[in-house]
Scaffold this active site. Structure first.
Site, PDB file in Angstrom:
ATOM      1  N   ASP A  80       0.851  -1.190   0.000  1.00 31.71           N
ATOM      2  CA  ASP A  80       0.000   0.000   0.000  1.00 31.71           C
ATOM      3  C   ASP A  80       0.883   1.235   0.000  1.00 31.71           C
ATOM      4  O   ASP A  80       1.969   1.237   0.589  1.00 31.71           O
ATOM      5  CB  ASP A  80      -0.890   0.038   1.240  1.00 31.71           C
ATOM      6  CG  ASP A  80      -2.099  -0.876   1.144  1.00 31.71           C
ATOM      7  OD1 ASP A  80      -2.230  -1.615   0.147  1.00 31.71           O
ATOM      8  OD2 ASP A  80      -2.930  -0.853   2.079  1.00 31.71           O
ATOM      9  N   ASP A 109      -6.628  -5.317   8.046  1.00 28.90           N
ATOM     10  CA  ASP A 109      -5.282  -5.189   7.492  1.00 28.90           C
ATOM     11  C   ASP A 109      -4.224  -5.428   8.558  1.00 28.90           C
ATOM     12  O   ASP A 109      -4.297  -4.870   9.660  1.00 28.90           O
ATOM     13  CB  ASP A 109      -5.070  -3.805   6.879  1.00 28.90           C
ATOM     14  CG  ASP A 109      -5.682  -3.665   5.500  1.00 28.90           C
ATOM     15  OD1 ASP A 109      -5.989  -4.704   4.880  1.00 28.90           O
ATOM     16  OD2 ASP A 109      -5.847  -2.525   5.030  1.00 28.90           O
TER      17      ASP A 109
END
Length: 130
Positions: A80, A109
């Site tokens: 990310d 996450d």
């Protein structure tokens, strides 16, 4: 890919393109968003945070390495990127999503805080070179 994996990939792609409102349409009303070492957010709080990121021009993008689904459970292995103006942080994320009735009910996450910190420092150093 299964329908659940397509929904998760679509969700992340919409966030990448700055389309928080459309991404929020893929979230269940009582969605739960968990992040390593941070508080859990639910429902309208999740939508508000995603809209706020867009409003503040906080960028988000993903390099998807792997995505796998088993029924309603989708696992992602990805990098990310969060950005703001010239700063960008890149960090590894392992995500678990649960999709029910076409909507994401869980977004969980997992990442290393050390990796996040290192990515943030690299981003700051990159600003100095730019």
């Amino acid at each position: 890919m299964t329908d659940a994996a397509v929904i998760v990939e679509s969700f992340l792609t919409l966030l990448e393109h700055g389309e928080a409102e459309a991404a929020c349409e893929l979230l269940a009303p009582d969605v739960e968003w968990r992040n390593t070492g941070m508080p859990t957010f639910r429902g309208h709080k999740v939508r508000g945070m995603l809209r706020d990121m867009e409003r503040r021009s906080i960028g988000f993008r993903v390099d998807m390495h792997h995505i796998a689904a088993n029924g309603p459970i989708v696992l992602t292995d990805r990098i990310d990127y969060l950005s703001y103006k010239r700063w960008e942080s890149a960090f590894w994320v392992c995500g678990t999503f649960e999709v029910r009735d076409g909507l994401i009910t869980l977004w969980d996450d997992h990442f290393s805080m050390g990796n996040l910190l290192a990515g943030s420092i690299r981003g700051l150093l990159g600003m100095r070179r730019a």
